[in-house]
Design a protein around this motif. Structure first.
Motif, PDB file in Angstrom:
ATOM      1  N   UNK A  71      -7.329  14.336  -7.109  1.00 39.22           N
ATOM      2  CA  UNK A  71      -6.764  14.305  -5.764  1.00 39.22           C
ATOM      3  C   UNK A  71      -6.207  12.949  -5.397  1.00 39.22           C
ATOM      4  N   UNK A  72      -4.888  12.867  -5.223  1.00 41.26           N
ATOM      5  CA  UNK A  72      -4.244  11.647  -4.742  1.00 41.26           C
ATOM      6  C   UNK A  72      -4.251  11.699  -3.218  1.00 41.26           C
ATOM      7  N   UNK A  73      -5.330  11.224  -2.634  1.00 45.92           N
ATOM      8  CA  UNK A  73      -5.597  11.467  -1.212  1.00 45.92           C
ATOM      9  C   UNK A  73      -4.499  10.896  -0.325  1.00 45.92           C
ATOM     10  N   UNK A  74      -4.193   9.612  -0.479  1.00 45.40           N
ATOM     11  CA  UNK A  74      -3.222   8.972   0.420  1.00 45.40           C
ATOM     12  C   UNK A  74      -1.824   9.540   0.195  1.00 45.40           C
ATOM     13  N   UNK A  75      -1.437   9.710  -1.063  1.00 44.15           N
ATOM     14  CA  UNK A  75      -0.087  10.205  -1.363  1.00 44.15           C
ATOM     15  C   UNK A  75       0.110  11.607  -0.830  1.00 44.15           C
ATOM     16  N   UNK A  76      -0.856  12.487  -1.038  1.00 43.76           N
ATOM     17  CA  UNK A  76      -0.725  13.862  -0.554  1.00 43.76           C
ATOM     18  C   UNK A  76      -0.723  13.907   0.968  1.00 43.76           C
ATOM     19  N   UNK A  77      -1.468  13.019   1.591  1.00 43.62           N
ATOM     20  CA  UNK A  77      -1.489  12.990   3.054  1.00 43.62           C
ATOM     21  C   UNK A  77      -0.165  12.490   3.614  1.00 43.62           C
ATOM     22  N   UNK A  78       0.382  11.415   3.022  1.00 40.90           N
ATOM     23  CA  UNK A  78       1.640  10.842   3.508  1.00 40.90           C
ATOM     24  C   UNK A  78       2.788  11.834   3.361  1.00 40.90           C
ATOM     25  N   UNK A  79       2.867  12.506   2.212  1.00 36.73           N
ATOM     26  CA  UNK A  79       3.989  13.405   1.934  1.00 36.73           C
ATOM     27  C   UNK A  79       3.687  14.869   2.278  1.00 36.73           C
ATOM     28  N   UNK A  80       2.565  15.121   2.946  1.00 34.77           N
ATOM     29  CA  UNK A  80       2.193  16.472   3.391  1.00 34.77           C
ATOM     30  C   UNK A  80       2.186  17.466   2.235  1.00 34.77           C
ATOM     31  N   UNK A  81       1.587  17.054   1.130  1.00 32.48           N
ATOM     32  CA  UNK A  81       1.434  17.924  -0.026  1.00 32.48           C
ATOM     33  C   UNK A  81       0.058  18.578   0.038  1.00 32.48           C
ATOM     34  N   UNK A  82       0.034  19.891  -0.054  1.00 33.87           N
ATOM     35  CA  UNK A  82      -1.223  20.627   0.100  1.00 33.87           C
ATOM     36  C   UNK A  82      -1.932  20.710  -1.250  1.00 33.87           C
ATOM     37  N   UNK A  83      -2.464  19.560  -1.676  1.00 24.52           N
ATOM     38  CA  UNK A  83      -3.150  19.482  -2.952  1.00 24.52           C
ATOM     39  C   UNK A  83      -4.639  19.267  -2.783  1.00 24.52           C
ATOM     40  N   UNK A  84      -5.274  18.864  -3.876  1.00 29.41           N
ATOM     41  CA  UNK A  84      -6.717  18.657  -3.875  1.00 29.41           C
ATOM     42  C   UNK A  84      -7.108  17.525  -2.929  1.00 29.41           C
ATOM     43  N   UNK A  85      -6.319  16.460  -2.899  1.00 29.01           N
ATOM     44  CA  UNK A  85      -6.640  15.325  -2.039  1.00 29.01           C
ATOM     45  C   UNK A  85      -6.641  15.693  -0.568  1.00 29.01           C
ATOM     46  N   UNK A  86      -5.631  16.445  -0.139  1.00 30.61           N
ATOM     47  CA  UNK A  86      -5.590  16.870   1.264  1.00 30.61           C
ATOM     48  C   UNK A  86      -6.765  17.787   1.587  1.00 30.61           C
ATOM     49  N   UNK A  87      -7.118  18.651   0.647  1.00 30.68           N
ATOM     50  CA  UNK A  87      -8.255  19.555   0.831  1.00 30.68           C
ATOM     51  C   UNK A  87      -9.548  18.758   0.988  1.00 30.68           C
ATOM     52  N   UNK A  88      -9.683  17.680   0.216  1.00 31.74           N
ATOM     53  CA  UNK A  88     -10.876  16.832   0.323  1.00 31.74           C
ATOM     54  C   UNK A  88     -10.948  16.161   1.687  1.00 31.74           C
ATOM     55  N   UNK A  89      -9.821  15.679   2.186  1.00 24.24           N
ATOM     56  CA  UNK A  89      -9.805  15.038   3.505  1.00 24.24           C
ATOM     57  C   UNK A  89     -10.227  16.022   4.591  1.00 24.24           C
ATOM     58  N   UNK A 107       0.835  -1.219   0.000  1.00 25.75           N
ATOM     59  CA  UNK A 107       0.000   0.000   0.000  1.00 25.75           C
ATOM     60  C   UNK A 107       0.859   1.254   0.000  1.00 25.75           C
ATOM     61  N   UNK A 108       0.255   2.351  -0.458  1.00 24.15           N
ATOM     62  CA  UNK A 108       0.980   3.610  -0.575  1.00 24.15           C
ATOM     63  C   UNK A 108       1.443   4.136   0.766  1.00 24.15           C
ATOM     64  N   UNK A 109       0.620   3.994   1.806  1.00 22.43           N
ATOM     65  CA  UNK A 109       1.025   4.534   3.099  1.00 22.43           C
ATOM     66  C   UNK A 109       2.236   3.801   3.667  1.00 22.43           C
ATOM     67  N   UNK A 110       2.512   2.577   3.179  1.00 22.49           N
ATOM     68  CA  UNK A 110       3.705   1.850   3.618  1.00 22.49           C
ATOM     69  C   UNK A 110       4.929   2.269   2.811  1.00 22.49           C
ATOM     70  N   UNK A 111       4.829   2.192   1.481  1.00 26.65           N
ATOM     71  CA  UNK A 111       5.977   2.547   0.638  1.00 26.65           C
ATOM     72  C   UNK A 111       6.323   4.029   0.767  1.00 26.65           C
ATOM     73  N   UNK A 112       5.306   4.887   0.881  1.00 26.29           N
ATOM     74  CA  UNK A 112       5.580   6.310   1.008  1.00 26.29           C
ATOM     75  C   UNK A 112       6.297   6.652   2.305  1.00 26.29           C
ATOM     76  N   UNK A 113       5.813   6.118   3.418  1.00 20.72           N
ATOM     77  CA  UNK A 113       6.454   6.406   4.697  1.00 20.72           C
ATOM     78  C   UNK A 113       7.841   5.774   4.783  1.00 20.72           C
TER      79      UNK A 113
END
Length: 335
Positions: free
Chosen positions: A274-292, A165-171
């Protein structure tokens, strides 16, 4: 072709209306079916111990005292011609396209989306280039050498990429390359300010997304190439004396690209929404983080804005994919 594009555009507009209507229904109708009143909904956007006058003012300012169909019509009208909002002590004008004001922050939604869109666009486009190049190249080589060491290794890596999963590989990537080795930065910098720092910050998110998606494209390319390279037109091209590279790229790979184009259109459309998980893991202030943030706060206007923007990208990319079919596969053009 022009009439086809017009028909698809009209169908896309109808689909976007349906998406917004469903989102409106989920936000307003379902809570009412569960027993929630307009007063209880308004109370979520007030501090502790609100007075009846405070609740009534919030209901009036947010339009919660109106029927759902009127609220929906006002939202659609605001997108086309703008809207005027009573935010209590002041009245503000929201120019078109107006996606409303946040119930929580009282900030206009559309500028928030346009401010965050470059981050999501940079993430999606950069990762797409990496997974297309890596995935298609690995799939072609594996198909030309089935059963080889490279084939087994590439498909093993592809299986791992799909499974992790992305939250594993990203972190894990952040821990190793940002915190331990300090090779890549962790704070996003716009491309216009510093292109090298922009690429340095996004390299890890690109690689993490590319590992996930290139695995899918490698397996699709391999299976498509294995089927295509046994077709009669491939044997005919070889019998004419064409170079093997031209046979593989111009005839084999081109015929195997049709399912890849379909998947790519859906993937890039969803990522642009919005790449929700990726933006959340890498603290990117994009559309996905805004949706969360909007979903966590139960804030309807930002949720509607993100939903409509994501639906637009998916519908638009589907239209682009349909138009590319005629370029990639002559059989589609002839039909």
């Amino acid at each position: 072709m022009i009439s086809y594009i017009i028909r698809r555009t009209i169908a896309a507009l109808i689909l976007l209306l349906v998406v917004t209507a469903v989102t409106f229904g989920i936000f307003f109708i379902l809570p009412k079916l569960a027993g929630q009143t307009a007063d209880q909904l308004a109370q979520q956007y007030i501090g502790k111990n609100p007075t009846p006058e405070d609740i009534a003012a919030v209901k009036r300012n947010l339009g919660l005292d109106q029927p759902v169909y009127i609220q929906y019509w006002e939202f659609i009208k605001g997108i086309v011609s703008g809207a005027t909002y009573d935010l209590g002590p002041t009245t503000v004008r929201c120019d078109a396209p107006c996606f409303g004001y946040s119930f929580k922050d009282h900030i206009e939604v559309w500028p928030q989306l346009t401010e965050r869109l470059p981050v999501t666009l940079s993430l999606a486009v950069g990762a797409a280039v990496m997974w297309l190049v890596g995935g298609i190249a690995a799939g072609v080589i594996s198909a030309l050498r089935p059963g080889s060491f490279f084939d087994r290794s590439a498909m093993g890596v592809a299986l791992a990429g799909v499974s992790l999963p992305m939250f594993f590989t990203g972190q894990l990537a952040l821990l190793l390359f940002s915190y331990k080795l300090e090779i890549f930065g962790r704070t996003y910098v716009p491309f216009t300010e510093n292109p090298s720092q922009w690429a340095n910050t996004l390299f890890l998110p690109w690689c993490s997304l590319a590992l996930l998606y290139s695995a899918i494209y490698a397996r699709l390319t391999r299976s498509g190439m294995l089927e295509t390279m046994n077709e009669d037109f491939i044997r005919t091209a070889r019998a004419k004396g064409l170079r093997e590279r031209k046979v593989v790229v111009r005839h084999g790979l081109r015929a195997a690209l049709t399912p890849l184009v379909t998947v790519f259109g859906m993937d890039i459309g969803l990522l642009l929404g919005g790449a929700v998980i990726t933006e959340t893991v890498f603290s990117l202030h994009g559309i996905g983080e805004y949706a969360v943030q909007a979903i966590t706060a139960n804030d309807l206007p930002p949720i509607l804005g993100v939903t409509l923007l994501a639906a637009f990208f998916v519908v638009f990319m589907n239209l682009v994919v349909d138009l590319l079919y005629a370029t990639i596969d002559p059989r589609v053009r002839l039909s």
